[in-house]
Design a protein around this motif. Sequence first.
Motif, mmCIF file in Angstrom:
data_model
loop_
_atom_site.group_PDB
_atom_site.id
_atom_site.type_symbol
_atom_site.label_atom_id
_atom_site.label_comp_id
_atom_site.label_asym_id
_atom_site.label_seq_id
_atom_site.Cartn_x
_atom_site.Cartn_y
_atom_site.Cartn_z
ATOM 1 N N ASP A 197 21.009 -11.557 1.234
ATOM 2 C CA ASP A 197 20.027 -10.939 0.268
ATOM 3 C C ASP A 197 19.308 -9.561 0.870
ATOM 4 N N PHE A 198 18.625 -8.833 0.166
ATOM 5 C CA PHE A 198 17.730 -7.653 0.795
ATOM 6 C C PHE A 198 16.540 -8.256 1.329
ATOM 7 N N HIS A 199 16.048 -7.973 2.562
ATOM 8 C CA HIS A 199 15.023 -8.027 3.007
ATOM 9 C C HIS A 199 14.106 -7.024 3.595
ATOM 10 N N ASN A 200 13.026 -6.778 3.672
ATOM 11 C CA ASN A 200 12.298 -5.704 4.083
ATOM 12 C C ASN A 200 11.916 -5.660 5.579
ATOM 13 N N TYR A 201 12.349 -4.471 6.041
ATOM 14 C CA TYR A 201 12.042 -4.240 7.651
ATOM 15 C C TYR A 201 10.962 -3.218 7.802
ATOM 16 N N ALA A 202 10.329 -3.111 8.592
ATOM 17 C CA ALA A 202 9.236 -1.858 8.709
ATOM 18 C C ALA A 202 8.801 -1.865 10.065
ATOM 19 N N ILE A 203 8.532 -0.457 10.489
ATOM 20 C CA ILE A 203 7.590 -0.051 11.711
ATOM 21 C C ILE A 203 6.567 0.686 11.398
ATOM 22 N N LEU A 204 5.509 0.044 11.856
ATOM 23 C CA LEU A 204 3.972 0.760 11.722
ATOM 24 C C LEU A 204 3.599 1.490 12.889
ATOM 25 N N TRP A 205 3.574 2.608 13.019
ATOM 26 C CA TRP A 205 3.387 3.336 14.314
ATOM 27 C C TRP A 205 2.030 4.418 14.066
ATOM 28 N N ASN A 206 1.138 3.969 14.815
ATOM 29 C CA ASN A 206 -0.251 4.926 15.191
ATOM 30 C C ASN A 206 -0.532 5.087 16.407
ATOM 31 N N SER A 258 0.816 -1.247 0.093
ATOM 32 C CA SER A 258 0.113 -0.159 0.134
ATOM 33 C C SER A 258 0.865 1.243 -0.021
ATOM 34 N N VAL A 259 2.042 1.153 0.165
ATOM 35 C CA VAL A 259 3.101 2.351 0.118
ATOM 36 C C VAL A 259 3.966 2.312 -0.934
ATOM 37 N N SER A 260 4.235 3.227 -1.765
ATOM 38 C CA SER A 260 4.987 3.289 -2.977
ATOM 39 C C SER A 260 6.597 3.434 -2.364
ATOM 40 N N SER A 261 7.294 2.845 -3.181
ATOM 41 C CA SER A 261 8.833 2.534 -2.898
ATOM 42 C C SER A 261 9.373 4.141 -3.407
ATOM 43 N N ILE A 262 10.351 4.725 -2.630
ATOM 44 C CA ILE A 262 11.263 5.890 -2.954
ATOM 45 C C ILE A 262 12.714 5.643 -3.001
ATOM 46 N N LYS A 288 10.183 3.026 1.953
ATOM 47 C CA LYS A 288 8.801 3.380 2.006
ATOM 48 C C LYS A 288 8.565 4.232 3.128
ATOM 49 N N ILE A 289 7.658 5.261 2.937
ATOM 50 C CA ILE A 289 7.127 6.096 3.801
ATOM 51 C C ILE A 289 5.866 6.420 3.594
ATOM 52 N N GLY A 290 4.857 6.105 4.299
ATOM 53 C CA GLY A 290 3.529 6.273 4.116
ATOM 54 C C GLY A 290 2.834 6.842 5.693
ATOM 55 N N SER A 349 2.650 9.790 12.715
ATOM 56 C CA SER A 349 2.379 8.509 12.642
ATOM 57 C C SER A 349 2.779 7.975 11.049
ATOM 58 N N GLY A 350 2.728 6.579 10.798
ATOM 59 C CA GLY A 350 2.982 6.209 9.657
ATOM 60 C C GLY A 350 3.431 4.624 9.651
ATOM 61 N N TYR A 351 3.770 4.431 8.389
ATOM 62 C CA TYR A 351 4.470 2.963 8.036
ATOM 63 C C TYR A 351 5.748 3.483 7.470
ATOM 64 N N PHE A 352 6.932 2.849 8.136
ATOM 65 C CA PHE A 352 8.306 3.195 7.625
ATOM 66 C C PHE A 352 9.129 2.040 7.329
ATOM 67 N N GLY A 353 9.741 1.903 6.173
ATOM 68 C CA GLY A 353 10.108 0.521 5.825
ATOM 69 C C GLY A 353 11.610 0.938 4.859
#
Length: 298
Positions: free
Chosen positions: A165-174, A37-41, A239-241, A84-88
Amino acid sequence: MAQLILLPFFMLLFFLFPSSNNAQGGPPSPGYYPSSSVSSIGFNQGFRNLWGPQHQSVDQGSLTIWLDKTSGGSGFKSLNRYRSGYFGAAVKLQPGYTAGVITSFYLSNNEDYPGYHDEIDIEFLGTTPDKPYTLQTNVYIKGSGDGNIIGREMRFHLWFDPTKDFHNYAILWNPTEIIFFVDNVPIRRYPRKSDATFPLRPMWVYGSIWDASSWATEEGKYKADYRYQPFVGRYNNFKIGGCTTNSAATCRPTSGSPVGSSGLSSQQYAAMAWVQRNYMVYYYCSDARRDHTQTPEC
């Protein structure tokens, strides 16, 4: 007391949603993928160098940072501050001897509240070649950098080699919860049980590599050894949403779950339970050495 309630619930999930994988395989599917749901930048679209520019390079939106004996490493910071947001980010770690070295991706407001800041951490604790990396998640609430921090650490080994390899790590904070994800699998959920035990002030997004020999590897037993320099961290797929401090009051962050703005689905809870059962190696609420009057959420 909360722990006694939590564990039977997870045990129930083990029976309701048994994994077809064993501990050597991957976790059961979470059934929901918040990163989609979050576009890559690219790095420069959302971040800038904070320190150690001579130990940082950007190539086609990907970032490499490194530590050697000529510097204290390197760090970067988001262009905006978020409430707040999704940060990965996708991260690839260095193989071999990396003891004492921290590679991180985290939220903090230390620059705004020095000595009294909030923080949400993903930290990779360096290791020796015969042992796996440890991924540490942590939450500080109005802590400090002078030894008075009350950490809320949960640590994991991973079900894959993070150096391959690369793996995706993320924090969702609301405003109601913090969820840590690895490849869209929730590995930890930290709910808001009170204002005193939850970070609510705006934070920036950071990443860094640095020498933490005093504590990073087996409580400081193994130190950074610069015969193995440079120590390198690689990042891409940022990713920053999120809702910045300038966003409208109606702004809502990406949901971490299909069930709504808070909580996880039963399938996500089952995947998280599998990870915690097979790969969690430390949980602060279970540490008898800790003074749990300082962590009432336990």
